[in-house]
Design a protein around this motif. Structure first.
Motif, PDB file in Angstrom:
ATOM      1  N   HIS A   1     -78.585 -39.480 -46.617  1.00  0.00           N
ATOM      2  CA  HIS A   1     -79.263 -38.318 -46.031  1.00  0.00           C
ATOM      3  C   HIS A   1     -78.936 -38.190 -44.533  1.00  0.00           C
ATOM      4  O   HIS A   1     -78.546 -37.123 -44.062  1.00  0.00           O
ATOM      5  CB  HIS A   1     -80.775 -38.490 -46.252  1.00  0.00           C
ATOM      6  N   GLU A   2     -79.079 -39.289 -43.811  1.00  0.00           N
ATOM      7  CA  GLU A   2     -78.834 -39.227 -42.365  1.00  0.00           C
ATOM      8  C   GLU A   2     -77.351 -38.987 -42.054  1.00  0.00           C
ATOM      9  O   GLU A   2     -77.022 -38.249 -41.130  1.00  0.00           O
ATOM     10  CB  GLU A   2     -79.338 -40.505 -41.675  1.00  0.00           C
TER      11      GLU A   2
ATOM     12  N   HIS B   1     -76.493 -35.401 -42.194  1.00  0.00           N
ATOM     13  CA  HIS B   1     -76.884 -34.590 -41.032  1.00  0.00           C
ATOM     14  C   HIS B   1     -75.712 -34.438 -40.055  1.00  0.00           C
ATOM     15  O   HIS B   1     -75.722 -33.547 -39.213  1.00  0.00           O
ATOM     16  CB  HIS B   1     -78.102 -35.184 -40.328  1.00  0.00           C
TER      17      HIS B   1
ATOM     18  N   HIS C   1     -82.530 -28.995 -42.628  1.00  0.00           N
ATOM     19  CA  HIS C   1     -82.857 -29.189 -44.047  1.00  0.00           C
ATOM     20  C   HIS C   1     -82.835 -27.835 -44.765  1.00  0.00           C
ATOM     21  O   HIS C   1     -83.846 -27.365 -45.253  1.00  0.00           O
ATOM     22  CB  HIS C   1     -84.253 -29.813 -44.194  1.00  0.00           C
TER      23      HIS C   1
ATOM     24  N   PHE D   1     -77.854 -28.036 -46.884  1.00  0.00           N
ATOM     25  CA  PHE D   1     -78.097 -29.482 -46.843  1.00  0.00           C
ATOM     26  C   PHE D   1     -78.433 -29.999 -48.235  1.00  0.00           C
ATOM     27  O   PHE D   1     -77.932 -31.042 -48.671  1.00  0.00           O
ATOM     28  CB  PHE D   1     -79.232 -29.791 -45.857  1.00  0.00           C
TER      29      PHE D   1
ATOM     30  N   TYR E   1     -88.221 -36.413 -43.499  1.00  0.00           N
ATOM     31  CA  TYR E   1     -86.902 -37.033 -43.599  1.00  0.00           C
ATOM     32  C   TYR E   1     -85.987 -36.533 -42.516  1.00  0.00           C
ATOM     33  O   TYR E   1     -85.032 -35.933 -42.660  1.00  0.00           O
ATOM     34  CB  TYR E   1     -86.314 -36.760 -44.997  1.00  0.00           C
TER      35      TYR E   1
HETATM   36 ZN   LIG Z   1     -83.217 -35.153 -42.630  1.00  0.00          ZN
END
Ligand SMILES: [Zn+2]
Length: 242
Positions: free
Chosen positions: A198-199, A202, A208, A212, A242
């Motif tokens: 997830h990171e 980014h 988000h 994404f 998140y």
């Molecule tokens: Zn995030």
């Protein structure tokens, strides 16, 4: 073909699949929240696992109900017999008096052995356990980065672990630095991997938004099950983002 670890949702139940060098399938329902984990030989397909779970549905539901009716864990006291988590598994703490260096040993039998001087404060025992968790995460993260950075095609310049109250992870896009929450050491490995991916994503998309979500779907199709597992696992904060 050897398959990877992944998540599967069967009749609304999220199942964590762990493939390893074993002969038989082992299905377990883990306290305190009744997460289902299936350990299987490496060649076993998701469909085989699905069938195994379906054939044991009533037993699984009974176990989950039993856990639900048990009282919730209170604040940690760091006394023998207390339950602590590592990578989603519950371990019993055993305190052992030792006059030398403080240390922690994890045993396959399900015991967390904590060697400390008599009279050590709760705060210092907590510090000891947290630094042990940090060391374990530090060993796991590089291999996850090595796996995922080439797949995603982006590289973090730096990463770190810290205690965060409301986030599982964060990404400083300008500095390309990723932070992971120390609490992830207590969660199933599928959750740590999800937050790391997830990171990293980014670095491709700051927000988000739909784009994404599409990236998550593309790179980690079972991400929603992993997110639910993260939120249901013990010690989950009410409003993690998140
Ligand atoms: Zn995030």
């Amino acid at each position: 073909m050897d398959r990877a670890n992944n998540m599967l949702t069967v009749n609304g139940i999220d199942v964590q699949i762990v493939r390893k060098d074993i002969k038989n399938l082992h299905l377990s329902v883990c306290p305190p929240l009744g997460n289902v984990r299936v350990a299987v030989p490496k060649h076993v397909t998701d469909d085989n696992v699905r069938l195994a779970v379906i054939s044991r549905l009533s037993w699984i539901k009974k176990q989950q109900l039993d856990f639900k009716e048990q009282p919730r864990q209170s604040e940690r006291q760091y006394i023998s017999g207390e339950c602590h988590y590592f990578l989603g598994m519950a371990y019993r703490l055993e305190l052992i008096d030792q006059n030398g260096k403080h240390e922690i040993k994890l045993q396959k039998s399900g015991k967390f052995k904590m060697f400390v001087r008599p009279g050590t404060s709760i705060a210092n025992k907590e510090k000891l356990l947290n630094s042990w968790y940090r060391e374990q995460l530090k060993q796991k993260i590089p291999e996850l980065l090595e796996k995922w950075q080439p797949i995603i095609g982006e590289k973090a310049e730096d990463w770190g672990i810290k205690k965060m109250k409301t986030k599982w992870g964060s990404c400083n896009i300008e500095e390309r630095r990723i932070w992971l929450n120390l609490e992830l050491a207590k969660k199933p490995p599928a959750c740590l991997e999800y937050i790391l991916v997830h990171e990293l994503l980014h670095l491709l998309e700051r927000n988000h938004n739909e784009g994404f979500k599409n990236l998550l779907d593309q790179f980690l199709p079972d991400w929603q099950a992993r997110q639910r597992l993260l939120n249901r696992s013990p010690l989950a904060h009410e409003d993690w983002d998140y």
